[in-house]
Write an enzyme that holds these catalytic residues in place. Sequence first.
Site, PDB file in Angstrom:
ATOM      1  NE  ARG A  24      -1.385   2.532   2.850  1.00 29.09           N
ATOM      2  CZ  ARG A  24      -0.949   3.694   3.337  1.00 29.09           C
ATOM      3  NH1 ARG A  24      -0.877   4.782   2.568  1.00 29.09           N
ATOM      4  NH2 ARG A  24      -0.540   3.771   4.600  1.00 29.09           N
ATOM      5  CD  GLU A 154      -3.611  12.106   6.146  1.00 28.33           C
ATOM      6  OE1 GLU A 154      -2.986  12.218   5.076  1.00 28.33           O
ATOM      7  OE2 GLU A 154      -4.856  12.192   6.220  1.00 28.33           O
TER       8      GLU A 154
END
Length: 525
Positions: A24, A154
């Site tokens: 990923r 994040e």
Amino acid sequence: MGAEKVKTYQRILPFVEIMDSTLRDGEQTNGVSFLPHEKLVMARKLLSDVNVDRIEIASARVSEGEREAVTKICAYAQKNGLLDRVEVLGFVDGGKSIDWIAECGGKVVNLLAKGSLKHCTHQLHKTPEEHINDILHEVEYAASKGISVNLYLEDWSNGMKDSPEYVYQLMDALTAPSNMLGVKRFMLPDTLGVMNPLQVIEYFRKMMKRYPDVHFDFHAHNDYDLAVSNSLAAVLSGARGLHVTVNGLGERCGNAPLASVQAILKDQFHAKTNMVESQLNDLSRMVESFSGITVAPNQPIVGENVFTQVAGVHADGDSKDQLYYNELMPERFGRKREYALGKNSGRANIAKNLEELGLELTPEQTRRVTERITELGDKKEIVTQEDLPFIVSDVLKHDSSADKVKLISYVVSTAYGLRPGANIKVEINGQQYEAAGTGDGQYDAFVKALRYIYKKYLNRTFPILANYAVTIPPGGRTDALVQTVITWNDNGTMIRTRGLDADQTEAAIKATFKMLNIIENEITK
């Protein structure tokens, strides 16, 4: 006084969970795109051979190719009882990512939430309360679909730096007893790779103090070349899991390299992981092939040169109680130690290579071979172990000190529109001669100058060239050497000689002088 009893204890080594994100995050390397079957092959290698704890294999809803890859990997994992170790990045998008993952057969979503106030307000254009509410709805929906949730924060590093109150507000809401459904791990990324180890320790300790029972992962980026150091700092401060990629693939400067993280955890921190170290080199080569990104030769653990000793003193020390060994033994990683051949090698390096090949030489022969390899090294040529038998053969069959015909100096030239030329000086039985010649090539010009000397000064005929072949030494895997084999006709007697050098013309000249010395020795018998 009686003897004082001292209680002893056995230290429990920490266990660190490893999540590999090559399929990923590693695929976000510029120019890298894996095919579905390539992802499946790498996933099988990671899970079954290397035995990483978890793999993150794709981002949800990206493409039909990703859907195919995720479906294939989940089917394989389901069949082999590994499905809970396969994870897919999902988004806070009203359940669309959850549905996509469920349709592919996945059971774990790595949900991407915003870990800094700037990301929340400027990218999502939402208040913290609105974003928290959206996350809670996403987690609840995943639970209804039988999908467990790990949560990315994040830009967490900048969140702790610029808006820690936002990070705590988010964590307080998501770790409340009523909201713990399905959130198994909180994953803290240094999204922009801006942290140093001291900051990692400071921020992680703050998180651990407030949330001591939460499982935290750390996700490093390598923008300041600190991904491995930051990963170790995170573990020292309480992180239970680390994110890595094979060969350090990833956006911009990449992520923490899997092999390096494994080595530093075991050797510097004495931590336990489930990884099989002997498979790391094979995995690295596989990912190198599929990604098209060449591994730097000096990259720790998996680089081509990292277990190669160049300096002769190191090889000498290795023979004397392994003086230059450390815990990074190549056999741990499915590799072996090598000793480079070049101008810095020395006799110890060459002796090690000869031993590996089963060749035995006297000290004098070893000295001569060493001089030959040093000569090649000065020309910036790379000599491999495969070349060594041919160099040995070439040196031992040709003792220049006993030569009656010697090359003193020469110049060959070629220019556009002009015939190649050669100027030479040779010594024959102690007498020196000079001549010049032109020909169809540099070597042809050289031979014509020699013919002139033999005809004018010695009144002798020069052997006729019957065959000329240039090859890489049989079995060689190098650009360092060429082998020139020349067959000569000397009044009906066929003489076959060979020259070995980095330069084709030089190799042919060496073969020629071997032939001339054979003839001269026959004449003077």
